[in-house]
Design a protein around this motif. Structure first.
Motif, short mmCIF file in Angstrom:
data_model
loop_
_atom_site.label_atom_id
_atom_site.label_comp_id
_atom_site.label_asym_id
_atom_site.label_seq_id
_atom_site.Cartn_x
_atom_site.Cartn_y
_atom_site.Cartn_z
N GLY A 193 0.60 -1.34 -0.03
CA GLY A 193 0.10 0.01 -0.16
C GLY A 193 0.79 1.30 -0.02
N ARG A 243 -1.56 4.24 6.66
CA ARG A 243 -1.10 2.84 7.18
C ARG A 243 -0.90 1.69 5.98
N ARG A 281 -0.70 -2.05 4.59
CA ARG A 281 -1.56 -3.08 4.88
C ARG A 281 -0.62 -4.40 4.78
N ALA A 340 2.52 -2.45 9.69
CA ALA A 340 1.15 -2.66 8.74
C ALA A 340 0.02 -3.07 9.43
N GLU A 341 -1.24 -3.00 8.83
CA GLU A 341 -2.43 -3.68 9.45
C GLU A 341 -2.45 -5.02 8.66
N GLY A 342 -2.42 -6.07 9.79
CA GLY A 342 -2.50 -7.39 9.35
C GLY A 342 -1.22 -8.11 9.16
N THR A 390 2.05 -9.83 7.36
CA THR A 390 2.86 -9.70 6.23
C THR A 390 3.78 -10.97 6.21
#
Ligand code: EPZ
Length: 427
Positions: free
Chosen positions: A346, A363, A365, A387-389, A391
């Protein structure tokens, strides 16, 4: 091939021990070839590159004992029985070229495979060869190897004017000059802390060196060098990498063993971006000043400028900074391979030649991404921390070259990170 899975987990807090410098150890180890006395290196990092250099030195007949879980290396080149550094080892690690100068200086001959390029650039070794020729070496390039011979009386002191700053060429010339007949002056020498550390070790071995850390190094050759015990300097690139973890995630992390003088330009950039760095009696404490990180421009330069080896990691920080940053990579011609991977998370990055323009986003992802080279691999992990989530970083063998115990060190400050065996790709 293993994978590393990272889940954004908020601010990081605690302390991270910083190991000895890979790029110092990789030039200190070949220094054993300059003497038949024992050389002991303490505070050595436990990395695959160190194991590769060990393999290379052993292939030449040197003894390398790895003690105290790899933190102490006891080296001896009393009985060198082979003066050929084979392509099979050299191709794994370019720093192998650093055995050329020492072998030539002590034994008068050496055959070393040309390292070839790597992901970040062509990385020629012409400056290494020109420096040794200036000292009287006869070099014959054939079959992908450098066949080198010193004059009958050995290498002789010379004035070496480097047209551009090269860390490795400075290291090869410096080591060779310690045993050359007469005075060697190295102009436009690299000034990196790893060069200073090498000079300190060579001086302990009896070398006569002045000016390390400046652009002009002067060496009076001596007849022989003795042994020494030398502590490897702190790894400023590992240090800078972990300083970016609280910068990207928030929280406060103390990097044990860190010193500001190793990374002054980098610390100035962090300060401008809104990240505070405080010296403590144990190292460097890092946290954001007040919430957001601001965009800053970065230009990589030889030391004491901003280190090229921290460019990828800094880009990860700037992906979520407020505003637009421009990073200029002036050392290597292809060192933005982490940009497309960050974009998968992102990030908004435009790469044109040696410039990368990063437009900060609120942010990143998590996403599956691929490590392409050593420093790119760790920039993806840093991005994943914020990051959100989830990786998933694949090809983490790149990481093992330069970072010991990454999962343990980051877990120690609260990161959600684990290493797994890569599931075989479906046909
Ligand atoms: C050292 O590589 C480091 N490696 C690199 O770290 C680091 O990025 C680099 O210095 C710059 O700081 C080790 O110390 C083992 P250079 P080195 O010679 O010595 C050109 C990492 O991630 N050049 O200073 O190979 C070269 O192509 C690694 O730990 C010539 O043209 O770097 C480059 O553009 C990556 N001819 C520039 O000079 C030569 O003969 C700087 O290279 C030699 C170099």
């Amino acid at each position: 091939m293993d994978q590393i899975i990272v889940r954004g987990n908020g601010p990081l807090n605690g302390e991270i021990p910083i190991a000895g410098a890979k790029n110092a150890c990789l030039t200190l180890m070949p220094a054993t070839l300059l003497t038949d006395q024992p050389l002991t290196l303490t505070n050595a990092p436990r990395l695959s590159d160190i194991r590769t250099m060990t393999e290379l030195l052993r292939s030449l007949g040197a003894e390398v004992a790895s003690l105290q879980d790899g933190q102490v290396l006891a080296l001896s080149s009393h009985d060198l029985n082979n003066h050929t550094a084979d392509y099979d080892i050299v191709r794994k690690m370019r720093a192998s070229i650093l055995v050329l100068g020492p072998m030539l200086a002590r034994d008068g001959h050496a055959v070393v495979s040309l390292p070839g390029g790597c992901a970040i650039g062509a990385r020629p070794v012409d400056l290494h060869l020109k420096a040794l020729e200036a000292m009287g070496a006869e070099l014959d390039l054939r079959d992908g190897y450098v066949h080198a011979k010193a004059p009958a009386g050995g290498l002789k002191g010379a004035v070496i004017d480097f047209p551009l700053v090269s860390v490795g060429a400075t290291e090869n010339a410096l080591m060779a000059a310690t045993l050359a007949r007469g005075t060697t002056v190295i102009r436009n020498a690299a000034r990196e802390p790893e060069i200073v550390d090498l000079a300190h070790c060579l001086r302990r071995m009896g070398a006569q060196i002045e000016g390390e850390g400046t652009s002009t190094i002067t060496v009076e050759g001596v007849r022989a060098l003795g042994g020494a015990t030398h502590p490897v300097v702190t790894d400023r690139i590992e240090l800078g990498t972990y300083m970016l973890a609280p910068a990207i995630c928030g929280g406060e992390v103390e990097c044990l063993g860190g010193r500001i003088d190793l990374l002054a330009a980098f610390c100035e950039k962090l300060d401008a971006a809104g990240v505070s760095v405080t010296e403590t009696d144990r190292g460097l404490k890092v946290s954001r000043k007040n919430g957001k990180v601001r965009a800053v421009d970065v230009v990589t330069e030889p030391f004491p400028g901003f280190p090229t080896d921290l460019q990828a990691q800094m880009m990860a920080l700037l992906c979520t900074a407020e505003g637009t940053s421009v990073l200029e990579e002036k050392i290597f011609e292809n060192r933005f391979m982490h940009a497309p991977e960050l974009t998968r998370m992102g990030a908004r990055i435009e790469v044109h030649g040696g410039h990368a323009t990063v437009h900060g986003v609120s942010r990143l992802r998590g996403a599956p991404v691929m490590a392409t080279d050593l420093r790119a691999s760790v920039s993806l992990i840093l991005a994943g921390l914020a990051a959100e989530g989830e990786t998933i970083v694949s090809r983490v063998y790149h990481l093992d070259r330069g970072y010991e115990k990454v999962v343990r060190k980051l877990r120690g400050v609260g990161a959600q990170i684990e290493r797994i065996k890569e599931t075989p790709a479906h046909d």
